[in-house]
Scaffold this motif. Sequence first.
Motif, PDB file in Angstrom:
ATOM      1  N   MET A  80       3.177 -71.115 -73.013  1.00 44.24           N
ATOM      2  CA  MET A  80       3.762 -69.776 -73.067  1.00 44.24           C
ATOM      3  C   MET A  80       3.227 -69.012 -74.281  1.00 44.24           C
ATOM      4  SD  MET A  80       7.803 -68.954 -73.042  1.00 44.24           S
ATOM      5  CE  MET A  80       8.413 -67.306 -72.823  1.00 44.24           C
ATOM      6  N   LEU A  81       2.884 -67.769 -74.067  1.00 47.94           N
ATOM      7  CA  LEU A  81       2.383 -66.943 -75.167  1.00 47.94           C
ATOM      8  C   LEU A  81       3.511 -66.742 -76.190  1.00 47.94           C
ATOM      9  CD1 LEU A  81      -0.008 -65.188 -76.195  1.00 47.94           C
ATOM     10  CD2 LEU A  81       1.128 -63.242 -75.102  1.00 47.94           C
ATOM     11  N   THR A  82       3.171 -66.896 -77.473  1.00 41.90           N
ATOM     12  CA  THR A  82       4.207 -66.797 -78.501  1.00 41.90           C
ATOM     13  C   THR A  82       4.207 -65.425 -79.165  1.00 41.90           C
ATOM     14  OG1 THR A  82       2.672 -67.674 -80.148  1.00 41.90           O
ATOM     15  CG2 THR A  82       4.076 -69.266 -79.011  1.00 41.90           C
TER      16      THR A  82
ATOM     17  N   ASP B 293       5.593 -57.511 -79.386  1.00 39.12           N
ATOM     18  CA  ASP B 293       4.772 -58.700 -79.168  1.00 39.12           C
ATOM     19  C   ASP B 293       4.437 -59.388 -80.487  1.00 39.12           C
ATOM     20  OD1 ASP B 293       4.148 -58.407 -76.195  1.00 39.12           O
ATOM     21  OD2 ASP B 293       3.705 -56.424 -77.003  1.00 39.12           O
TER      22      ASP B 293
ATOM     23  N   TRP C 231      -1.232 -66.616 -79.525  1.00 37.57           N
ATOM     24  CA  TRP C 231      -1.298 -68.076 -79.444  1.00 37.57           C
ATOM     25  C   TRP C 231      -0.544 -68.561 -78.212  1.00 37.57           C
ATOM     26  CZ3 TRP C 231      -3.746 -70.890 -83.486  1.00 37.57           C
ATOM     27  CH2 TRP C 231      -4.140 -70.118 -84.594  1.00 37.57           C
ATOM     28  N   ASN C 232      -1.235 -69.317 -77.383  1.00 38.86           N
ATOM     29  CA  ASN C 232      -0.608 -69.886 -76.196  1.00 38.86           C
ATOM     30  C   ASN C 232      -0.871 -71.391 -76.181  1.00 38.86           C
ATOM     31  OD1 ASN C 232       0.611 -70.275 -73.695  1.00 38.86           O
ATOM     32  ND2 ASN C 232      -0.417 -68.525 -72.738  1.00 38.86           N
TER      33      ASN C 232
ATOM     34  N   ARG D  21       4.009 -63.120 -82.398  1.00 40.26           N
ATOM     35  CA  ARG D  21       3.188 -63.307 -83.598  1.00 40.26           C
ATOM     36  C   ARG D  21       3.850 -62.759 -84.868  1.00 40.26           C
ATOM     37  NH1 ARG D  21      -1.429 -59.786 -81.963  1.00 40.26           N
ATOM     38  NH2 ARG D  21      -0.106 -59.276 -80.192  1.00 40.26           N
TER      39      ARG D  21
ATOM     40  N   PRO E 258      -0.269 -54.881 -75.894  1.00 44.17           N
ATOM     41  CA  PRO E 258       0.652 -55.425 -76.898  1.00 44.17           C
ATOM     42  C   PRO E 258       1.019 -54.405 -77.985  1.00 44.17           C
ATOM     43  CG  PRO E 258      -1.179 -56.938 -76.504  1.00 44.17           C
ATOM     44  CD  PRO E 258      -1.516 -55.659 -75.797  1.00 44.17           C
TER      45      PRO E 258
ATOM     46  N   VAL F  52       7.720 -69.167 -80.428  1.00 42.29           N
ATOM     47  CA  VAL F  52       6.846 -69.019 -81.608  1.00 42.29           C
ATOM     48  C   VAL F  52       5.963 -70.254 -81.747  1.00 42.29           C
ATOM     49  CG1 VAL F  52       8.298 -67.488 -83.007  1.00 42.29           C
ATOM     50  CG2 VAL F  52       8.686 -69.964 -83.077  1.00 42.29           C
ATOM     51  N   ARG F  53       4.900 -70.117 -82.504  1.00 40.16           N
ATOM     52  CA  ARG F  53       4.003 -71.249 -82.762  1.00 40.16           C
ATOM     53  C   ARG F  53       4.500 -71.990 -83.990  1.00 40.16           C
ATOM     54  NH1 ARG F  53      -1.279 -71.811 -85.868  1.00 40.16           N
ATOM     55  NH2 ARG F  53      -0.623 -69.884 -86.851  1.00 40.16           N
ATOM     56  N   LEU F  54       4.958 -73.217 -83.794  1.00 40.58           N
ATOM     57  CA  LEU F  54       5.469 -74.004 -84.923  1.00 40.58           C
ATOM     58  C   LEU F  54       4.669 -75.275 -85.077  1.00 40.58           C
ATOM     59  CD1 LEU F  54       9.366 -73.844 -84.961  1.00 40.58           C
ATOM     60  CD2 LEU F  54       7.840 -73.466 -86.884  1.00 40.58           C
TER      61      LEU F  54
ATOM     62  N   TYR G 282      -1.256 -75.285 -79.767  1.00 38.22           N
ATOM     63  CA  TYR G 282      -1.536 -73.850 -79.606  1.00 38.22           C
ATOM     64  C   TYR G 282      -2.991 -73.501 -79.889  1.00 38.22           C
ATOM     65  CZ  TYR G 282       3.489 -73.204 -79.490  1.00 38.22           C
ATOM     66  OH  TYR G 282       4.806 -73.266 -79.141  1.00 38.22           O
TER      67      TYR G 282
END
Lengths: 193, 251
Positions: free
Chosen positions: B1-3, B220, A116-117, B5, B197, B249-251, A135
């Motif tokens: 930015m890539l999070t 990753d 996810w980016n 997982r 990854p 992280v994705r929040l 995202y």
Amino acid sequence: MNLKIVNYGAGNIKSIQFAFQRLGYNAQLSNNADEIINAEKVIFPGVGEASSAMKMLKETGLDLLIPKLSQPVLGICLGMQLMCNYTEEGDTKGLGIFKTNVKRFSNGVKVPQMGWNTVENLKSDLFKNINEKDYMYLIHSYYAENCEEAIATSDYEIEYASALENGNFYGVQFHPEKSGTTGEQLLKNFLEL
Amino acid sequence: MLTKRIVPCLDIKDGRTVKGVNFVDLRDAGDPVVLAKQYADLGADELVFLDISATQEKRKTMHDMVLKVAEQVNIPFTVGGGISSVEDVDDLLHCGADKVSINSSAVKRPVLINELSEKFGSQCVVVAVDAKKIGGEWFVHLAGGTIPTEIKLFEWAKEIEERGAGEILFTSMNHDGTKAGFANEALAKLSELVNIPIIASGGAGTIQHFADTFKKGKADAALAASVFHFGEIAIIDLKKELKRQGISVRL
């Protein structure tokens, strides 16, 4: 709504069909020129390798049909990349709809980019009700260079175009069908264009 | 930015989630689709389904499950367990799986990795590696970690990358089930060695273990089962703490 997914043998299109089904729409697979021309909206998917996908497009004549379509067309992932001028993957000439080139990420980062980016610099109605830095799920080794037609950018070693727009043509590098509720919003927006 | 997982893993037997799932508010915790939807809503970034059934009907029940998950879940998922041919993978991808994970079959016939990445693209080929540290050296194990081989982990990882896999899922048999943290030293070495990854697996017990595997182990993604299934760690709390520690992280 008459919604067609271009079916030329590339990738996991079931997920796209299911995503529209969750939104209450029946998207049908088709490789028939008349059906595609007469659809209200067209999805152009693609997963896999660029030169073999382009070969399959040519075998069915879809390479000539797609650039002539006048209704909203959404290219997803490799579909978007094939709509560009050129891709380094398999040294492949694209459909030339988007005036940009597709390159491989360097080995300075893990390749493929997987996960996810954020999407930023959002411009189009395609991103209505989607916020800067929301995202999306991406999984790719090649990226479209940033350009004037970019309607979203993402950052992975460099800033690249994660969505493109030229007239009735739209392309997204990420997988809206796998990007949770944000992705569903984008698909909804596309249907409302 | 890539999070980074967070990946819950579900063990599946005969189309049902196996033991160890204890969500109080679920009407049917044995239904993988219900559970998967729940995890997607709770903030999981990806899911892994590992089929551990050994029945003849295995293939069909797995296809049915994959179809239902793809129909209802809006995040990516990987399917593993007993996959040994191009046809197996073709079927699963057609049912809507995003990635497949192969393990013993890749060790027995490494060219399978080439075949799959050439036909379907690297992005959907995950190679799972179970390894155990014996006398200072990591050795690959088969059949859920029960059968030792002479194959050295780092040599195998390099080969997996060269043959075209898109990701490595590394489980340390020394850490799996201990809840004492991930194998961060080996993970960091893997991450430096290959440029694809790495998913860390085995040993998650606390939130700090996840933070450590992202920082020290350079992973990753981090996979866990029981800490999520038993509600010991809520994904939202985990992600908030990771963010507080400066991990994306994705929040």
